[in-house]
Design an enzyme around this catalytic site. Structure first.
Site, PDB file in Angstrom:
ATOM      1  CE1 TYR A 164      -3.362   2.842   0.408  1.00 44.40           C
ATOM      2  CE2 TYR A 164      -2.365   3.278   2.545  1.00 44.40           C
ATOM      3  CZ  TYR A 164      -3.234   3.646   1.529  1.00 44.40           C
ATOM      4  OH  TYR A 164      -3.955   4.812   1.625  1.00 44.40           O
ATOM      5  NE  ARG A 171      -3.135   7.084  -4.208  1.00 44.97           N
ATOM      6  CZ  ARG A 171      -4.100   6.744  -3.359  1.00 44.97           C
ATOM      7  NH1 ARG A 171      -5.358   6.627  -3.781  1.00 44.97           N
ATOM      8  NH2 ARG A 171      -3.825   6.494  -2.097  1.00 44.97           N
ATOM      9  CE1 TYR A 231      -4.533  10.637   7.279  1.00 43.56           C
ATOM     10  CE2 TYR A 231      -3.999   8.689   5.996  1.00 43.56           C
ATOM     11  CZ  TYR A 231      -4.911   9.443   6.699  1.00 43.56           C
ATOM     12  OH  TYR A 231      -6.200   8.995   6.802  1.00 43.56           O
ATOM     13  NE  ARG A 244      -9.830  12.214   5.420  1.00 44.52           N
ATOM     14  CZ  ARG A 244      -9.074  11.177   5.715  1.00 44.52           C
ATOM     15  NH1 ARG A 244      -9.439   9.949   5.350  1.00 44.52           N
ATOM     16  NH2 ARG A 244      -7.941  11.335   6.359  1.00 44.52           N
ATOM     17  CD  GLU A 346     -11.436   2.013   3.222  1.00 46.05           C
ATOM     18  OE1 GLU A 346     -10.362   1.681   3.783  1.00 46.05           O
ATOM     19  OE2 GLU A 346     -11.506   2.365   2.044  1.00 46.05           O
TER      20      GLU A 346
END
Ligand code: 3EB
Length: 352
Positions: A164, A171, A231, A244, A346
């Site tokens: 990830y 990305r 983050y 979000r 999730e």
């Protein structure tokens, strides 16, 4: 009693599977039962089809989909998702990225192979750059929503980096290069990040599909969560690239895409090891984001829950149903690894 004070339960029920009048985009997600023909909606044109399920004899039907995501639905059936247009569609291709569009919306997809322990950063960057180039060339320059399904998501790659995190590196590099000439702070790209989901899947690959448009979406954040693109480095060398939620207002249709949402406050996972606690925080986060968009979760017509452990599915679904106040048929459920090892649940939501 005035009509508008009638209790909700007395109002005639609305069939949420029907498109809104004048809609430019419609979505249908349902189990594909054995021998049942692929969903055909008379008068609608296919922008894209996604098939969810793990490889067995039934997956021969994958030729009927643009992208086959090897992700098991919680009920063990194959699920088929159709993205539909009321007007004829045009097909576009750039490199390995396939897309179809009508006048207002573009749907696209790509996949890339990913064996265990393989490093994916370069391939992810390259494919995301192709995606951005396709959007640039087609005039659908605004990415609204992206779904990413990543095999081996929690396993280390050849460099010892969690898959990830390697995916995030590729990305973010693509966003930085395309929108900000390589500036890692991404002053431009971060403002127009799409809503997204990134979860694990079976198989040996990364499977991505997305929606884009000619006008920007409104980017929405959750004030009690740190924006994911900020983050700290503790979660990997480059942060995840998503908002979000994204809200799209077209003359014909208002859409809201709420990203995969989990039990995170600030940047920290809360209720580690406690699926019920994680459901409560996840639902609070969803409700905060929906409210910031001027909506309620009850107004969301498509929700997906990703649950790490199959054994938790019945209890998680029952609790989500109770906390969200949406009918169970609007929540589809998949068994998936979540991008952080300590997340058990999730949930994403969408209003079309
Ligand atoms: C989180 O809030 C949970 O990497 O695209 C949710 C939605 C999550 C999208 C992504 C990750 C992504 O950080 C994980």
């Amino acid at each position: 009693m005035k009509p508008n004070t009638m209790p909700h339960t007395l109002l005639p029920s609305v069939d949420l599977a029907l498109p809104v009048p004048g809609a430019v985009l419609h979505h249908v997600l349902q189990p594909l039962r054995p021998r049942q023909p692929v969903v055909q909606m008379p008068g609608w044109h296919v922008l894209g089809r996604v098939l969810y399920g793990v490889a067995d004899a039934r997956v021969q039907r994958q030729d009927q989909a643009d992208v086959h995501v090897p992700l098991p639905a919680a009920d063990g059936q194959l699920w088929q998702e159709s993205w539909l247009s009321p007007t004829p569609v045009q097909t576009l291709q750039h490199g390995q990225v396939l897309a179809r569009c009508n006048q207002q919306v573009l749907w696209g997809c790509f996949s890339l192979p990913l064996q265990a322990n393989m490093a994916c950063t370069e391939a992810v960057q390259q494919r995301y750059l192709e995606l951005f180039e396709l959007l640039q060339q087609s005039g659908f320059t605004h990415l609204w929503r992206v779904w990413n399904f990543v095999s081996h998501i929690n396993a280390p790659d050849v460099n010892g980096l969690e898959t990830y995190r390697a995916f995030n590196q590729g990305r973010a590099a693509a966003f930085a290069r395309f929108f900000d000439q390589g500036d890692q702070a991404m002053p431009w790209a971060t403002r127009q990040m799409p809503a997204a989901t990134a979860v694990g899947c079976q198989g040996e690959g990364i499977y991505v599909y997305f929606l884009a448009g000619r006008q920007p979406a409104r980017h929405i954040e959750n004030p009690r969560q740190q924006p994911a693109y900020h983050y700290p480095k503790a979660y990997g060398p480059r942060p995840p690239s998503f908002a979000r939620a994204s809200a799209v207002t077209l003359p014909q249709q208002r859409m809201l895409f709420i990203s995969g949402t989990a039990s995170i406050i600030g940047h920290s996972t809360v209720h580690v090891g406690d699926w019920a606690g994680q459901c409560h925080t996840t639902v609070d986060n969803l409700q905060i984001v929906a409210a910031r968009a001027g909506r309620t979760m009850q107004a969301m017509n498509h929700l997906k829950a990703y649950v790490r452990h199959a054994r938790d599915v019945p209890s998680v679904l029952a609790l989500l149903h109770k906390l969200l106040g949406v009918p169970p048929e609007r929540i589809s459920c998949f068994v998936a690894d979540i991008c952080r090892q300590n997340l058990l649940v999730e949930v994403e939501a969408m209003q079309l």
